[in-house]
Design a protein around this motif. Structure first.
Motif, PDB file in Angstrom:
ATOM      1  N   PHE A   1       0.639  -1.374   0.065  1.00 42.06           N
ATOM      2  CA  PHE A   1      -0.159   0.119  -0.127  1.00 42.06           C
ATOM      3  C   PHE A   1       0.775   1.226  -0.013  1.00 42.06           C
ATOM      4  O   PHE A   1       0.417   2.362  -0.284  1.00 42.06           O
ATOM      5  CB  PHE A   1      -1.179  -0.107   1.558  1.00 42.06           C
ATOM      6  N   SER A   2       2.097   0.907   0.879  1.00 46.17           N
ATOM      7  CA  SER A   2       2.830   2.342   0.555  1.00 46.17           C
ATOM      8  C   SER A   2       3.008   2.547  -1.221  1.00 46.17           C
ATOM      9  O   SER A   2       3.878   4.242  -0.935  1.00 46.17           O
ATOM     10  CB  SER A   2       4.283   2.093   1.919  1.00 46.17           C
ATOM     11  N   PHE A   3       4.045   1.839  -1.285  1.00 47.08           N
ATOM     12  CA  PHE A   3       4.325   1.491  -3.221  1.00 47.08           C
ATOM     13  C   PHE A   3       3.322   2.600  -3.413  1.00 47.08           C
ATOM     14  O   PHE A   3       3.361   3.060  -5.146  1.00 47.08           O
ATOM     15  CB  PHE A   3       4.951   0.703  -2.744  1.00 47.08           C
ATOM     16  N   PHE A   4       2.153   1.376  -3.761  1.00 47.72           N
ATOM     17  CA  PHE A   4       1.311   2.027  -4.870  1.00 47.72           C
ATOM     18  C   PHE A   4      -0.235   1.671  -4.491  1.00 47.72           C
ATOM     19  O   PHE A   4      -1.424   1.783  -4.855  1.00 47.72           O
ATOM     20  CB  PHE A   4       0.572  -0.062  -5.232  1.00 47.72           C
ATOM     21  N   ALA A   5      -0.484   2.779  -2.712  1.00 44.09           N
ATOM     22  CA  ALA A   5      -1.731   3.404  -3.273  1.00 44.09           C
ATOM     23  C   ALA A   5      -2.480   4.504  -4.281  1.00 44.09           C
ATOM     24  O   ALA A   5      -1.021   5.283  -4.529  1.00 44.09           O
ATOM     25  CB  ALA A   5      -1.754   4.117  -2.115  1.00 44.09           C
ATOM     26  N   PRO A   6      -3.371   4.132  -5.130  1.00 44.69           N
ATOM     27  CA  PRO A   6      -3.648   5.315  -5.146  1.00 44.69           C
ATOM     28  C   PRO A   6      -3.904   6.607  -5.181  1.00 44.69           C
ATOM     29  O   PRO A   6      -3.887   6.968  -4.285  1.00 44.69           O
ATOM     30  CB  PRO A   6      -5.616   4.806  -5.614  1.00 44.69           C
ATOM     31  N   GLY A   7      -3.089   6.653  -6.330  1.00 51.17           N
ATOM     32  CA  GLY A   7      -3.300   8.550  -5.706  1.00 51.17           C
ATOM     33  C   GLY A   7      -1.274   9.229  -4.471  1.00 51.17           C
ATOM     34  O   GLY A   7      -1.599  10.197  -4.747  1.00 51.17           O
ATOM     35  N   SER A   8      -1.033   8.028  -3.562  1.00 49.52           N
ATOM     36  CA  SER A   8      -0.154   8.454  -2.442  1.00 49.52           C
ATOM     37  C   SER A   8       0.513   7.917  -2.672  1.00 49.52           C
ATOM     38  O   SER A   8       1.981   7.918  -1.419  1.00 49.52           O
ATOM     39  CB  SER A   8      -1.267   8.278  -1.449  1.00 49.52           C
ATOM     40  N   GLY A   9       0.473   6.358  -3.629  1.00 48.05           N
ATOM     41  CA  GLY A   9       1.890   5.471  -2.995  1.00 48.05           C
ATOM     42  C   GLY A   9       3.246   6.014  -3.415  1.00 48.05           C
ATOM     43  O   GLY A   9       2.896   7.197  -4.531  1.00 48.05           O
TER      44      GLY A   9
END
Length: 300
Positions: free
Chosen positions: A129-137
């Protein structure tokens, strides 16, 4: 020597077996009485003895459910992907580690690859999630700032299964390699010496000595994985699952979790459990027979 005298002679071995036997009786065989729930309209207040018997109605409810074909397809596909792409990395890593002669480097690589096994799937999902979170990763922000457009990994149905398989490989490869390393350690060095005298190089030794030495263990692990082919990794899938990928990610285990825990309907999930056990048993028997037919040792 009579049976009684043999038992007395090996009495300490039998005594040491008692804890294991008790464990399997208490935690594996006694709970099998609960299988009757699959044939009942189970009521939590009435219990197993007081709930009415409905025969095969719960199985009909499962097989006639409109979600069942999709659940089976998702479960089998995900398990097959794990089987095809998840077993070779374990073997390849073990073969690579076996060829390393510098001890400190070998131990360092083994520690780094073994470490992810101790991470829970919650932590693994947090990393993703920290790498690929939509809009914030981190990765999605980098792509956006570089003008390369946006990427969608966690909520992309086309990437959901590859993401599950990839994270599973990353997490379990180091642990799986230990089994092969133990097998490789048991190969007689005289076989390598004889092959070297015959002029075989490292690749020839790998092909004619190392791989045949781990063949039986590889087949054993394949058979065991086939037996659990309808167990597609509930914990990982449940944590990574979201509404946008239900069509490719919802499996039997997540479905029965919702039916059993969230809806308090225990009979239908129990019927699915019986169905999975029967399928797994048949697959293990078939795979074991095939393994013996093609020269393997099988399980028994």
């Amino acid at each position: 020597m009579t049976i009684r005298s043999k038992m007395w002679r090996y009495r300490w071995l039998y005594i040491f077996m008692v804890p294991g036997i008790v464990y399997y009786l208490v935690y594996h065989y006694v709970p099998m009485f609960g299988l009757v729930v699959a044939f009942q309209d189970y009521n939590l207040m009435k219990g197993v003895t007081g709930s009415p018997w409905v025969g095969l109605d719960n199985f009909r409810a499962v097989f006639e459910s409109p979600d069942f074909p999709q659940l089976m397809r998702n479960t089998v596909l995900l398990s097959v992907y794990r089987l095809i792409f998840g077993m070779l990395p374990d073997l390849i890593l073990a073969l690579m580690l076996n060829e390393i002669r510098v001890r400190w480097f070998k131990k360092t690589i083994q520690t780094l690859t073994y470490g992810p096994h101790f991470l829970s799937w919650i932590i693994v999902y947090g990393i993703m999630f920290s790498f690929f979170a939509p809009g914030s990763g981190l990765v999605t922000t980098f792509f956006r700032d570089m003008g390369w457009g946006s990427i969608d990994v966690l909520t992309n149905s086309a990437l959901f299964r590859p993401m599950l398989v990839t994270t599973d490989i990353w997490k379990s490869t180091g642990y799986g390699a230990i089994i092969y390393l133990a097998t490789l350690a048991g190969i007689n060095n005289e076989q390598y010496e004889a092959a070297a005298i015959d002029g075989a190089g490292r690749w020839r030794q790998l092909w004619h000595v190392t791989l045949p030495g781990v063949r039986d263990v590889f087949m054993l692990l394949v058979i065991l994985r086939l037996g659990s082919i309808l167990d597609a990794g509930f914990e990982q899938v449940y944590i990574f699952l979201n509404v946008r990928v239900y069509g490719v990610g919802d499996i039997l285990d997540t479905w029965i979790f919702r039916r059993g825990i969230e809806e308090m309907n225990y009979s239908v999930p129990a019927a699915v459990g019986v169905f999975k056990s029967v399928i797994g048993f048949v697959l293990v028997l078939g795979a074991n027979k095939l393994a013996k037919k093609f020269g393997g040792s099988g399980i028994w």
